[in-house]
Design an enzyme around this catalytic site. Structure first.
Site, PDB file in Angstrom:
ATOM      1  N   CYS A 241      -4.933  17.938 -31.421  1.00 10.97           N
ATOM      2  CA  CYS A 241      -4.478  16.824 -32.259  1.00 10.97           C
ATOM      3  C   CYS A 241      -5.285  15.607 -31.810  1.00 10.97           C
ATOM      4  O   CYS A 241      -6.162  15.702 -30.962  1.00 10.97           O
ATOM      5  CB  CYS A 241      -2.984  16.587 -32.071  1.00 10.97           C
ATOM      6  SG  CYS A 241      -2.591  15.939 -30.460  1.00 10.97           S
TER       7      CYS A 241
ATOM      8  N   ARG B 117       6.817  10.526 -37.998  1.00 13.36           N
ATOM      9  CA  ARG B 117       7.082  11.777 -37.266  1.00 13.36           C
ATOM     10  C   ARG B 117       8.087  11.558 -36.150  1.00 13.36           C
ATOM     11  O   ARG B 117       8.784  12.474 -35.740  1.00 13.36           O
ATOM     12  CB  ARG B 117       5.775  12.313 -36.656  1.00 13.36           C
ATOM     13  CG  ARG B 117       4.783  12.845 -37.654  1.00 13.36           C
ATOM     14  CD  ARG B 117       3.656  13.551 -36.963  1.00 13.36           C
ATOM     15  NE  ARG B 117       4.169  14.534 -36.018  1.00 13.36           N
ATOM     16  CZ  ARG B 117       3.406  15.212 -35.163  1.00 13.36           C
ATOM     17  NH1 ARG B 117       2.110  14.991 -35.126  1.00 13.36           N
ATOM     18  NH2 ARG B 117       3.924  16.097 -34.341  1.00 13.36           N
TER      19      ARG B 117
ATOM     20  N   LYS C 247      13.738  12.922 -30.241  1.00 14.70           N
ATOM     21  CA  LYS C 247      12.917  13.926 -30.950  1.00 14.70           C
ATOM     22  C   LYS C 247      12.530  15.035 -29.960  1.00 14.70           C
ATOM     23  O   LYS C 247      12.648  16.218 -30.272  1.00 14.70           O
ATOM     24  CB  LYS C 247      11.661  13.258 -31.490  1.00 14.70           C
ATOM     25  CG  LYS C 247      10.551  14.213 -31.903  1.00 14.70           C
ATOM     26  CD  LYS C 247       9.316  13.532 -32.440  1.00 14.70           C
ATOM     27  CE  LYS C 247       8.338  13.094 -31.401  1.00 14.70           C
ATOM     28  NZ  LYS C 247       7.470  14.106 -30.809  1.00 14.70           N
ATOM     29  N   ASN C 248      12.102  14.642 -28.769  1.00 13.78           N
ATOM     30  CA  ASN C 248      11.550  15.624 -27.827  1.00 13.78           C
ATOM     31  C   ASN C 248      12.608  16.443 -27.089  1.00 13.78           C
ATOM     32  O   ASN C 248      12.274  17.398 -26.399  1.00 13.78           O
ATOM     33  CB  ASN C 248      10.593  14.948 -26.847  1.00 13.78           C
ATOM     34  CG  ASN C 248       9.317  14.500 -27.546  1.00 13.78           C
ATOM     35  OD1 ASN C 248       9.085  14.845 -28.712  1.00 13.78           O
ATOM     36  ND2 ASN C 248       8.508  13.709 -26.873  1.00 13.78           N
TER      37      ASN C 248
ATOM     38  N   ASP D 134       3.790   8.635 -23.131  1.00 14.74           N
ATOM     39  CA  ASP D 134       4.243   8.293 -24.491  1.00 14.74           C
ATOM     40  C   ASP D 134       4.547   6.807 -24.655  1.00 14.74           C
ATOM     41  O   ASP D 134       4.835   6.371 -25.770  1.00 14.74           O
ATOM     42  CB  ASP D 134       5.489   9.118 -24.863  1.00 14.74           C
ATOM     43  CG  ASP D 134       5.142  10.573 -25.060  1.00 14.74           C
ATOM     44  OD1 ASP D 134       6.068  11.394 -25.166  1.00 14.74           O
ATOM     45  OD2 ASP D 134       3.938  10.899 -25.082  1.00 14.74           O
TER      46      ASP D 134
ATOM     47  N   ARG E   3      -4.846  20.026 -26.402  1.00 12.48           N
ATOM     48  CA  ARG E   3      -3.491  20.585 -26.341  1.00 12.48           C
ATOM     49  C   ARG E   3      -3.483  22.116 -26.153  1.00 12.48           C
ATOM     50  O   ARG E   3      -2.996  22.858 -26.983  1.00 12.48           O
ATOM     51  CB  ARG E   3      -2.681  20.199 -27.578  1.00 12.48           C
ATOM     52  CG  ARG E   3      -2.716  18.745 -27.963  1.00 12.48           C
ATOM     53  CD  ARG E   3      -2.122  17.799 -26.961  1.00 12.48           C
ATOM     54  NE  ARG E   3      -0.688  17.913 -26.823  1.00 12.48           N
ATOM     55  CZ  ARG E   3       0.195  17.290 -27.600  1.00 12.48           C
ATOM     56  NH1 ARG E   3      -0.231  16.571 -28.603  1.00 12.48           N
ATOM     57  NH2 ARG E   3       1.498  17.412 -27.389  1.00 12.48           N
TER      58      ARG E   3
HETATM   59  C1  EPZ Z   1       5.359  16.995 -24.568  1.00  9.66           C
HETATM   60  O1  EPZ Z   1       4.163  17.556 -25.103  1.00  9.66           O
HETATM   61  C2  EPZ Z   1       5.789  15.935 -25.563  1.00  9.66           C
HETATM   62  N1  EPZ Z   1       6.075  16.564 -26.858  1.00  9.66           N
HETATM   63  C3  EPZ Z   1       4.689  14.892 -25.711  1.00  9.66           C
HETATM   64  O2  EPZ Z   1       5.179  13.887 -26.595  1.00  9.66           O
HETATM   65  C4  EPZ Z   1       4.433  14.257 -24.343  1.00  9.66           C
HETATM   66  O3  EPZ Z   1       3.370  13.335 -24.452  1.00  9.66           O
HETATM   67  C5  EPZ Z   1       4.056  15.362 -23.337  1.00  9.66           C
HETATM   68  O4  EPZ Z   1       5.101  16.369 -23.295  1.00  9.66           O
HETATM   69  C6  EPZ Z   1       3.867  14.810 -21.930  1.00  9.66           C
HETATM   70  O5  EPZ Z   1       5.050  14.199 -21.514  1.00  9.66           O
HETATM   71  C7  EPZ Z   1       7.268  17.180 -27.020  1.00  9.66           C
HETATM   72  O6  EPZ Z   1       8.096  17.255 -26.130  1.00  9.66           O
HETATM   73  C8  EPZ Z   1       7.520  17.783 -28.376  1.00  9.66           C
HETATM   74  P1  EPZ Z   1       2.498  18.982 -21.777  1.00  9.66           P
HETATM   75  P2  EPZ Z   1       3.530  18.896 -24.423  1.00  9.66           P
HETATM   76  O7  EPZ Z   1       2.478  20.449 -21.960  1.00  9.66           O
HETATM   77  O8  EPZ Z   1       4.621  19.772 -23.962  1.00  9.66           O
HETATM   78  C9  EPZ Z   1      -1.878  20.173 -20.517  1.00  9.66           C
HETATM   79  C10 EPZ Z   1       5.103  12.443 -28.401  1.00  9.66           C
HETATM   80  O9  EPZ Z   1       4.411  11.424 -28.567  1.00  9.66           O
HETATM   81  N2  EPZ Z   1      -1.481  21.553 -20.859  1.00  9.66           N
HETATM   82  O10 EPZ Z   1       3.437  18.379 -20.780  1.00  9.66           O
HETATM   83  O11 EPZ Z   1       2.526  19.445 -25.367  1.00  9.66           O
HETATM   84  C11 EPZ Z   1      -1.952  19.280 -21.746  1.00  9.66           C
HETATM   85  O12 EPZ Z   1      -3.220  19.393 -22.374  1.00  9.66           O
HETATM   86  C12 EPZ Z   1       4.466  13.691 -27.833  1.00  9.66           C
HETATM   87  O13 EPZ Z   1       6.341  12.519 -28.646  1.00  9.66           O
HETATM   88  C13 EPZ Z   1      -2.343  22.598 -20.499  1.00  9.66           C
HETATM   89  O14 EPZ Z   1      -3.409  22.382 -19.926  1.00  9.66           O
HETATM   90  O15 EPZ Z   1       2.783  18.261 -23.178  1.00  9.66           O
HETATM   91  C14 EPZ Z   1      -1.733  17.914 -21.159  1.00  9.66           C
HETATM   92  O16 EPZ Z   1      -2.957  17.445 -20.618  1.00  9.66           O
HETATM   93  C15 EPZ Z   1       2.976  13.548 -27.679  1.00  9.66           C
HETATM   94  N3  EPZ Z   1      -1.975  23.864 -20.814  1.00  9.66           N
HETATM   95  C16 EPZ Z   1      -0.765  18.169 -19.999  1.00  9.66           C
HETATM   96  O17 EPZ Z   1      -0.855  19.583 -19.727  1.00  9.66           O
HETATM   97  C17 EPZ Z   1      -0.787  24.151 -21.448  1.00  9.66           C
HETATM   98  O18 EPZ Z   1      -0.498  25.339 -21.697  1.00  9.66           O
HETATM   99  C18 EPZ Z   1       0.679  17.837 -20.307  1.00  9.66           C
HETATM  100  O19 EPZ Z   1       1.016  18.489 -21.511  1.00  9.66           O
HETATM  101  C19 EPZ Z   1       0.064  23.071 -21.806  1.00  9.66           C
HETATM  102  C20 EPZ Z   1      -0.300  21.788 -21.494  1.00  9.66           C
END
Ligand code: EPZ
Length: 417
Positions: A118, A398, A22-23, A306, A123
């Site tokens: 969420c 999802r 998915k990701n 995850d 996020r």
């Molecule tokens: C991706 O989400 C995945 N989703 C998530 O999978 C996964 O948990 C996550 O990466 C971490 O590996 C998809 O790929 C569609 P991040 P993403 O940006 O990109 C902070 C699942 O279960 N952050 O790496 O949203 C954020 O709050 C989902 O399949 C900022 O502060 O995750 C978090 O604490 C859930 N500012 C950390 O970084 C930003 O602009 C990592 O988030 C962006 C993120």
């Protein structure tokens, strides 16, 4: 509202086919905005994919899904697309923010609903916006929308992420893809799904290299049509390895690459689960005497957030006190209260969960709150006494394709009601 009914204590045995990631699919679908004609294979037919294709259709891209062949045909022949991603589509699937980079790169403008938070956290998208601004975009936030414009073409530059972010790395790569000149991204996320996006982009004519956490993109205007096979879903695989570990005899996982989940395999072997693999297949044997474990979630190649909810269920069966430190999201312990209702002995202090085992779990009626929390309740139901009923399984749908069928094929007593 559909629910899952599980009768616990069945040993599972057999073969589980892992679906496409998915990701990896979501950023590659967003990247289709840059292309004309595409065939994407090994697509997981999960809810988020349908939401993303709804978003692409809203933008004006033709997407034909073949459920039989697990593929999507993309026809993006319109001169002008609708460069808007509305709240109704982005609020249910945060990855909708990934169309921002490609729309800006190709049309010089985009209006994307802020994804909002969420269950697992607020996020934010500040890192996405920081990168796009550095590439020359003008961005303002108005009425819950990101309004981005780039007067001329985006221009290549040097960007260092202050914090590792999968989505921000992907959005920056997509925006820089046809920027003028060279863009160097530092402190990037290097999840296999990010690398699958890079592999796909290079196949449509991109010139992208990576070394450790540095990614270099040479902007290009030439885009090729192609067909591309999405990688397997390593989080789905990790989930079922844990299922096999806690209630499996022997499970075979065909056509997966163990090299992409080295950390997970190393960690799970420490609990006593027997994991072996040959070139293309992984074999897992359950373990009666699971050992306790202390882990912390980290960006790849660390242990993935995850899989945190899922490994917590395994720890309820391990002898002794285990600990999990959740370093990525601020609220990713929503599954704990439901697991405690099934008899798990878990305490939370700040971002550390302490789990005492082994404990006999008892079936209960429980409620899913987010994608990975919902699958941890399925794992708990598989090993609990009596019946477990899981509500709000739309969270599960999802990201897990045909979960109950895959488990039922391995003799689990599970059905959708
Ligand atoms: C991706 O989400 C995945 N989703 C998530 O999978 C996964 O948990 C996550 O990466 C971490 O590996 C998809 O790929 C569609 P991040 P993403 O940006 O990109 C902070 C699942 O279960 N952050 O790496 O949203 C954020 O709050 C989902 O399949 C900022 O502060 O995750 C978090 O604490 C859930 N500012 C950390 O970084 C930003 O602009 C990592 O988030 C962006 C993120």
């Amino acid at each position: 509202m559909q629910r899952l009914l599980i009768k616990g204590k069945n040993k599972i045995n057999g073969t589980i086919n892992i679906s496409g990631s998915k990701n990896a699919s979501l950023p590659i679908l967003a990247a289709s905005i840059l292309t004309k004609k595409l065939v994407l294979k090994n697509i997981p037919l999960v809810k988020d994919i349908f939401t993303m294709t709804d978003l692409l259709r809203f933008i004006g891209i033709k997407c034909q899904i073949s459920k039989k062949k697990n593929l999507i045909k993309i026809n993006n022949l319109k001169k002008n697309l609708n460069t808007v991603a509305p709240y109704k589509l982005v609020k249910t699937m945060r990855a909708g923010i990934l169309v921002l980079g490609p729309l800006l790169a190709k049309f010089g403008k985009a209006k994307i609903s802020l994804p909002g938070g969420c269950a697992i956290g607020s996020r934010p998208v500040d890192l996405h916006l920081m990168a796009l601004k550095k590439l020359g975009a003008r961005i303002k936030i108005k009425n819950g929308y990101i309004i981005a414009k780039s007067p001329g073409n985006l221009r290549g530059t040097n960007i260092t992420f202050p914090k590792i972010s999968v989505g921000a790395t992907e959005n920056a790569i997509l925006a820089a893809f046809c920027a003028e000149g060279i863009t160097t991204l530092n402190n990037c996320a290097i999840e296999p799904e990010v690398k699958d996006l890079i592999k796909f982009l290079n196949k449509i004519g991109g010139k992208i290299k990576f070394k450790n956490r540095k990614i270099i993109i040479v902007g290009t205007k030439k885009i090729l049509n192609t067909s591309y096979k999405i990688m397997f879903d390593r989080i789905e695989l990790g989930t079922y390895i844990i299922a096999a570990g806690i209630c499996g005899k022997k499970i075979k996982f065909p056509n997966v690459d163990a090299n992409l989940i080295k950390t997970e395999i190393k960690t799970l072997k420490k609990t006593g689960i027997n994991i072996s693999f040959d070139k293309n297949n992984l074999f897992v044997e359950g373990c009666e005497k699971l050992k306790k474990l202390n882990i912390k979630t980290e960006p790849y190649p660390g242990f993935p957030t995850d899989l945190q909810a899922q490994i917590m269920v395994l720890m309820t069966q391990a002898k002794g006190i285990s600990k999990i430190k959740e370093n990525i999201f601020e609220n990713r312990f929503m599954h704990v209260s439901e697991l405690k209702r099934m008899g798990a002995k878990i305490n939370i202090r700040n971002n550390v969960a302490t789990i005492e085992g082994p404990t006999n779990l008892s079936g209960a009626e429980v409620m899913a709150t987010d994608l990975r929390a919902s699958v941890s309740l399925v794992l708990a139901g598989l090993i609990a006494e009596n019946r477990t009923i899981i509500n709000r399984i739309y969270h599960l749908d999802r990201g897990y394709f045909s979960l109950e069928k895959k488990l039922k094929n391995c003799k689990a007593n599970i059905k959708r009601i």
